[in-house]
Design a protein around this motif. Structure first.
Motif, PDB file in Angstrom:
ATOM      1  N   ARG A   1     -16.437   5.089  -6.871  1.00 53.48           N
ATOM      2  CA  ARG A   1     -16.813   6.165  -7.788  1.00 53.48           C
ATOM      3  C   ARG A   1     -15.565   6.923  -8.246  1.00 53.48           C
ATOM      4  O   ARG A   1     -14.738   7.365  -7.429  1.00 53.48           O
ATOM      5  CB  ARG A   1     -17.837   7.101  -7.167  1.00 53.48           C
ATOM      6  N   ALA A   2     -15.441   7.065  -9.551  1.00 52.97           N
ATOM      7  CA  ALA A   2     -14.185   7.519 -10.153  1.00 52.97           C
ATOM      8  C   ALA A   2     -13.837   8.957  -9.805  1.00 52.97           C
ATOM      9  O   ALA A   2     -12.661   9.292  -9.624  1.00 52.97           O
ATOM     10  CB  ALA A   2     -14.248   7.343 -11.668  1.00 52.97           C
ATOM     11  N   ASP A   3     -14.835   9.849  -9.723  1.00 53.44           N
ATOM     12  CA  ASP A   3     -14.524  11.262  -9.518  1.00 53.44           C
ATOM     13  C   ASP A   3     -13.830  11.511  -8.184  1.00 53.44           C
ATOM     14  O   ASP A   3     -12.816  12.211  -8.126  1.00 53.44           O
ATOM     15  CB  ASP A   3     -15.793  12.123  -9.658  1.00 53.44           C
ATOM     16  N   THR A   4     -14.348  10.917  -7.100  1.00 54.36           N
ATOM     17  CA  THR A   4     -13.715  11.121  -5.802  1.00 54.36           C
ATOM     18  C   THR A   4     -12.601  10.113  -5.539  1.00 54.36           C
ATOM     19  O   THR A   4     -11.660  10.418  -4.802  1.00 54.36           O
ATOM     20  CB  THR A   4     -14.749  11.043  -4.665  1.00 54.36           C
ATOM     21  N   GLY A   5     -12.696   8.935  -6.152  1.00 61.91           N
ATOM     22  CA  GLY A   5     -11.641   7.941  -5.972  1.00 61.91           C
ATOM     23  C   GLY A   5     -10.288   8.441  -6.424  1.00 61.91           C
ATOM     24  O   GLY A   5      -9.251   8.049  -5.879  1.00 61.91           O
ATOM     25  N   ALA A   6     -10.276   9.334  -7.404  1.00 55.05           N
ATOM     26  CA  ALA A   6      -9.022   9.896  -7.905  1.00 55.05           C
ATOM     27  C   ALA A   6      -8.461  10.958  -6.966  1.00 55.05           C
ATOM     28  O   ALA A   6      -7.285  11.311  -7.049  1.00 55.05           O
ATOM     29  CB  ALA A   6      -9.239  10.497  -9.291  1.00 55.05           C
ATOM     30  N   ARG A   7      -9.288  11.458  -6.039  1.00 61.27           N
ATOM     31  CA  ARG A   7      -8.864  12.544  -5.150  1.00 61.27           C
ATOM     32  C   ARG A   7      -8.559  12.066  -3.728  1.00 61.27           C
ATOM     33  O   ARG A   7      -7.881  12.765  -2.971  1.00 61.27           O
ATOM     34  CB  ARG A   7      -9.960  13.614  -5.083  1.00 61.27           C
ATOM     35  N   LEU A   8      -9.073  10.909  -3.374  1.00 62.57           N
ATOM     36  CA  LEU A   8      -8.913  10.403  -2.014  1.00 62.57           C
ATOM     37  C   LEU A   8      -7.659   9.550  -1.880  1.00 62.57           C
ATOM     38  O   LEU A   8      -7.284   8.842  -2.809  1.00 62.57           O
ATOM     39  CB  LEU A   8     -10.130   9.566  -1.611  1.00 62.57           C
TER      40      LEU A   8
ATOM     41  N   ARG B   1      -9.052  -6.054  -0.099  1.00 62.47           N
ATOM     42  CA  ARG B   1      -8.849  -6.274  -1.539  1.00 62.47           C
ATOM     43  C   ARG B   1      -7.376  -6.529  -1.848  1.00 62.47           C
ATOM     44  O   ARG B   1      -7.035  -7.445  -2.595  1.00 62.47           O
ATOM     45  CB  ARG B   1      -9.347  -5.035  -2.309  1.00 62.47           C
ATOM     46  N   VAL B   2      -6.500  -5.739  -1.265  1.00 59.39           N
ATOM     47  CA  VAL B   2      -5.073  -5.839  -1.568  1.00 59.39           C
ATOM     48  C   VAL B   2      -4.456  -7.102  -0.960  1.00 59.39           C
ATOM     49  O   VAL B   2      -3.623  -7.760  -1.592  1.00 59.39           O
ATOM     50  CB  VAL B   2      -4.339  -4.577  -1.057  1.00 59.39           C
ATOM     51  N   SER B   3      -4.866  -7.427   0.259  1.00 60.67           N
ATOM     52  CA  SER B   3      -4.257  -8.565   0.955  1.00 60.67           C
ATOM     53  C   SER B   3      -4.887  -9.904   0.599  1.00 60.67           C
ATOM     54  O   SER B   3      -4.269 -10.956   0.761  1.00 60.67           O
ATOM     55  CB  SER B   3      -4.355  -8.364   2.471  1.00 60.67           C
TER      56      SER B   3
ATOM     57  N   LEU C   1       0.834  -1.195   0.000  1.00 62.46           N
ATOM     58  CA  LEU C   1       0.000   0.000   0.000  1.00 62.46           C
ATOM     59  C   LEU C   1       0.870   1.247   0.000  1.00 62.46           C
ATOM     60  O   LEU C   1       2.004   1.229   0.482  1.00 62.46           O
ATOM     61  CB  LEU C   1      -0.913   0.032   1.234  1.00 62.46           C
ATOM     62  N   ASP C   2       0.310   2.323  -0.514  1.00 60.63           N
ATOM     63  CA  ASP C   2       0.950   3.637  -0.517  1.00 60.63           C
ATOM     64  C   ASP C   2      -0.060   4.608   0.087  1.00 60.63           C
ATOM     65  O   ASP C   2      -1.185   4.734  -0.423  1.00 60.63           O
ATOM     66  CB  ASP C   2       1.303   4.040  -1.949  1.00 60.63           C
ATOM     67  N   LEU C   3       0.318   5.297   1.153  1.00 57.19           N
ATOM     68  CA  LEU C   3      -0.613   6.198   1.824  1.00 57.19           C
ATOM     69  C   LEU C   3      -1.088   7.336   0.938  1.00 57.19           C
ATOM     70  O   LEU C   3      -2.157   7.895   1.175  1.00 57.19           O
ATOM     71  CB  LEU C   3       0.037   6.788   3.081  1.00 57.19           C
ATOM     72  N   ASP C   4      -0.305   7.690  -0.070  1.00 52.77           N
ATOM     73  CA  ASP C   4      -0.621   8.873  -0.876  1.00 52.77           C
ATOM     74  C   ASP C   4      -1.056   8.555  -2.298  1.00 52.77           C
ATOM     75  O   ASP C   4      -1.222   9.457  -3.117  1.00 52.77           O
ATOM     76  CB  ASP C   4       0.590   9.811  -0.878  1.00 52.77           C
ATOM     77  N   ALA C   5      -1.280   7.288  -2.597  1.00 54.62           N
ATOM     78  CA  ALA C   5      -1.808   6.909  -3.905  1.00 54.62           C
ATOM     79  C   ALA C   5      -3.321   7.129  -3.923  1.00 54.62           C
ATOM     80  O   ALA C   5      -3.990   6.976  -2.902  1.00 54.62           O
ATOM     81  CB  ALA C   5      -1.498   5.449  -4.198  1.00 54.62           C
ATOM     82  N   PRO C   6      -3.887   7.504  -5.065  1.00 49.76           N
ATOM     83  CA  PRO C   6      -5.354   7.606  -5.131  1.00 49.76           C
ATOM     84  C   PRO C   6      -5.975   6.242  -4.850  1.00 49.76           C
ATOM     85  O   PRO C   6      -5.455   5.211  -5.286  1.00 49.76           O
ATOM     86  CB  PRO C   6      -5.612   8.068  -6.568  1.00 49.76           C
ATOM     87  N   ILE C   7      -7.078   6.236  -4.113  1.00 47.20           N
ATOM     88  CA  ILE C   7      -7.650   4.955  -3.726  1.00 47.20           C
ATOM     89  C   ILE C   7      -8.213   4.190  -4.924  1.00 47.20           C
ATOM     90  O   ILE C   7      -8.433   2.979  -4.834  1.00 47.20           O
ATOM     91  CB  ILE C   7      -8.733   5.108  -2.641  1.00 47.20           C
ATOM     92  N   SER C   8      -8.403   4.866  -6.038  1.00 43.50           N
ATOM     93  CA  SER C   8      -8.869   4.173  -7.245  1.00 43.50           C
ATOM     94  C   SER C   8      -7.847   3.134  -7.711  1.00 43.50           C
ATOM     95  O   SER C   8      -8.214   2.193  -8.424  1.00 43.50           O
ATOM     96  CB  SER C   8      -9.156   5.178  -8.369  1.00 43.50           C
ATOM     97  N   ARG C   9      -6.591   3.272  -7.294  1.00 45.91           N
ATOM     98  CA  ARG C   9      -5.589   2.252  -7.618  1.00 45.91           C
ATOM     99  C   ARG C   9      -5.978   0.913  -6.995  1.00 45.91           C
ATOM    100  O   ARG C   9      -5.723  -0.145  -7.574  1.00 45.91           O
ATOM    101  CB  ARG C   9      -4.219   2.683  -7.100  1.00 45.91           C
ATOM    102  N   TYR C  10      -6.582   0.964  -5.820  1.00 52.05           N
ATOM    103  CA  TYR C  10      -6.913  -0.252  -5.082  1.00 52.05           C
ATOM    104  C   TYR C  10      -8.382  -0.657  -5.219  1.00 52.05           C
ATOM    105  O   TYR C  10      -8.712  -1.839  -5.111  1.00 52.05           O
ATOM    106  CB  TYR C  10      -6.572  -0.060  -3.600  1.00 52.05           C
ATOM    107  N   LEU C  11      -9.239   0.343  -5.418  1.00 55.31           N
ATOM    108  CA  LEU C  11     -10.671   0.083  -5.570  1.00 55.31           C
ATOM    109  C   LEU C  11     -11.161   0.710  -6.879  1.00 55.31           C
ATOM    110  O   LEU C  11     -11.815   1.759  -6.863  1.00 55.31           O
ATOM    111  CB  LEU C  11     -11.458   0.668  -4.390  1.00 55.31           C
ATOM    112  N   PRO C  12     -10.853   0.107  -8.009  1.00 54.77           N
ATOM    113  CA  PRO C  12     -11.268   0.694  -9.284  1.00 54.77           C
ATOM    114  C   PRO C  12     -12.777   0.781  -9.444  1.00 54.77           C
ATOM    115  O   PRO C  12     -13.272   1.562 -10.283  1.00 54.77           O
ATOM    116  CB  PRO C  12     -10.653  -0.248 -10.329  1.00 54.77           C
ATOM    117  N   ASP C  13     -13.531   0.027  -8.621  1.00 52.94           N
ATOM    118  CA  ASP C  13     -14.987   0.077  -8.694  1.00 52.94           C
ATOM    119  C   ASP C  13     -15.589   1.147  -7.784  1.00 52.94           C
ATOM    120  O   ASP C  13     -16.808   1.316  -7.748  1.00 52.94           O
ATOM    121  CB  ASP C  13     -15.595  -1.295  -8.375  1.00 52.94           C
TER     122      ASP C  13
END
Length: 352
Positions: free
Chosen positions: A106-113, A181-183, A92-104
């Motif tokens: 919502r895309a608009d906020t997943g790219a910002r969180l 999901r990751v583990s 895991l990376d604390l500063d990666a957008p969560i869409s990297r891990y949860l592509p499903d």
């Protein structure tokens, strides 16, 4: 004091002398109505631990030093440690957008969180689960993690991530979905594999539903007099990171020592865990770090508080020298009195 009282002194570990034990005991005894466990220690040494009253009043079960308690929101601090272990493993990376891990998601906020924003309550994700939990009919309902995320953690952001602070349980629904999901493992299994087994914790883990079903667990009460009245607040598995961890005072002492003074986390992850991100709230990742007057001078401490149903708890650990106090209660003990007792015990640890 009320009920049966059991005192255990850990002298073999370099703990408190009897006179010191008496002073701690006197402070606990002076906190009228206290029903629970109090512990004082330094580093890896427990100097005092005392069980007061009843763990299960209906069945006459005494409070023991290793009685298990719900930790409430201190579960978030535990979850942060698990996440940082996965960061140390490169998963895991604390500063990666969560869409990297949860592509499903919502895309608009997943790219910002990011996980860092979720774990510091600075994400802007609204606390939709709080409103749902106000309906008693929803408290025992279980559902798939991503279904819970869709229902309770996918609302429009209340503010741009990093610009404000809002204590939102919904953050931890998303974090749990990412970790699982990751583990490829359940969160409960990860806690067992990454924390419980490596540290030899005997009275810790993740529960679901009513914690009263867990062996060795204190029962939560709205009050004990004139008759005990239970006050459960079931925690579904999808909220395990927000409030589903249980432990004993000695186990929590062991964990705090391993995390804050030991090698459970890398130095970088330990810094991340204890670095305040939201100064106004003194909030780091999953818990607070505060500078307070302790033992006669200003000291920086990990500052953890939790509650659920009839359970209340606090844990304080001075970062520089490991002075620690942990207090658990199970009968809706007054928050101010709990804080006063914790402060008095921690101050007393510097007076001997």
């Amino acid at each position: 004091m009320h009920g049966l009282k059991i005192v255990t002194m850990i002298l073999a570990l370099g703990g408190a002398a009897p006179c010191m034990a008496q002073s701690y005991h006197d402070l606990v005894d002076a906190s009228k109505g206290f029903n629970g466990v109090a512990l004082v220690g330094t580093g890896g040494h427990v100097g005092f631990v005392e069980g007061v009253g009843r763990a299960d009043a209906a069945n006459g079960v005494p409070m023991l030093p290793n009685t298990r308690f719900e930790t409430g929101s201190v579960s978030k601090w535990i979850a942060s440690i698990v996440i940082l272990k996965l960061v140390d493993q490169g998963k895991l990376d604390l500063d990666a957008p969560i869409s990297r891990y949860l592509p499903d998601y919502r895309a608009d906020t997943g790219a910002r969180l990011t996980l860092r924003r979720l774990m510091s309550h600075s994400s802007g994700v609204p606390n939709q689960i709080l409103a749902a939990r106000k309906d008693p009919a929803t408290r025992g309902i279980e559902m798939d993690q991503m279904e819970a995320v869709r229902r309770y953690a996918s609302g429009d952001l209340a503010f741009a991530p990093g610009t404000a602070w809002d204590y939102s349980h919904s953050n931890w629904l998303i974090a749990k979905a990412i970790v699982e999901r990751v583990s490829g493992k359940s969160y409960a299994a990860l806690v067992d594999r990454l924390l419980v087994k490596p540290l030899g914790l005997k009275d810790s883990g993740v529960y679901r539903g009513d914690s009263g079903a867990v062996k060795g667990m204190a029962q939560g009460y709205a009050g004990l007099h004139p008759e005990p009245v239970r006050k459960p607040n079931p925690v579904p598995d999808f909220m395990a990171m927000a409030g589903g961890y249980y432990t004993s005072a000695p186990d929590l002492m062991t964990l705090m020592n391993a995390v804050l003074d030991g090698k459970l986390l890398s130095p970088a992850s330990r810094r991340a865990l204890t670095t305040t991100l939201m100064p106004d709230q003194r909030y780091a990742l999953g818990g607070r770090v505060r500078v307070e007057r302790i033992g006669g001078r200003e000291r920086e401490a990990a500052w953890e508080d939790g509650s659920n149903g009839g359970f209340r708890m606090l844990a304080r650990r001075v970062l520089a020298d490991g002075h620690t106090v942990i207090v658990f209660t199970n009968a809706s003990f007054d928050y101010q009195k709990l804080g006063d007792l914790g402060t008095a015990l921690l101050d007393a640890s510097y007076a001997h």
